[in-house]
Design a protein around this motif. Sequence first.
Motif: not given
Length: 152
Positions: A10-21
């Motif tokens: 979850f943390l890795h997926k969240g980081w990948a997502f939140y770097t774009h918003i």
Amino acid sequence: MILIPIKNHFLHKGWAFYTHIQIPKNPKKQCWLWQGPLNGGPGNYGYIYYDGRKQLAHRFSIELHTQTTIPKGKVVSHICNKPQCVNPYHLEIATQKQNMAHMFKSKRDNIGRKLQPKDIADIRKSKLKGTELAKKYNVADSTISIIRTGKR
């Protein structure tokens, strides 16, 4: 030392997502506009490469924030009517029929929309990039290309 032991964590997926918003001041009410790559087609949806594949950002967001997989045959509808929005509060899992009904009710459908002769003349004279013109006239990049090359 490995901080994130598994890629689908979850943390890795969240980081990948939140770097774009960028989260706005009122995260529930305001759109979270995708600042990563866009697909350039009608709708101009954002996408993210994750786990070796290209995924639509709004679908990625709903799966990340609900920790579920979107059921087969379902789509993700934008309640706010903004294709670049990835705010999970503005997204809902729906059937294609429900999504289309929402689109018509919101007057977002461009079915049957035609460019006017003045629009075509302006496109042919314009120095803007095709993708910029496609956004301006709310048409596909290929439509701009066809107009500029005189194929139609």
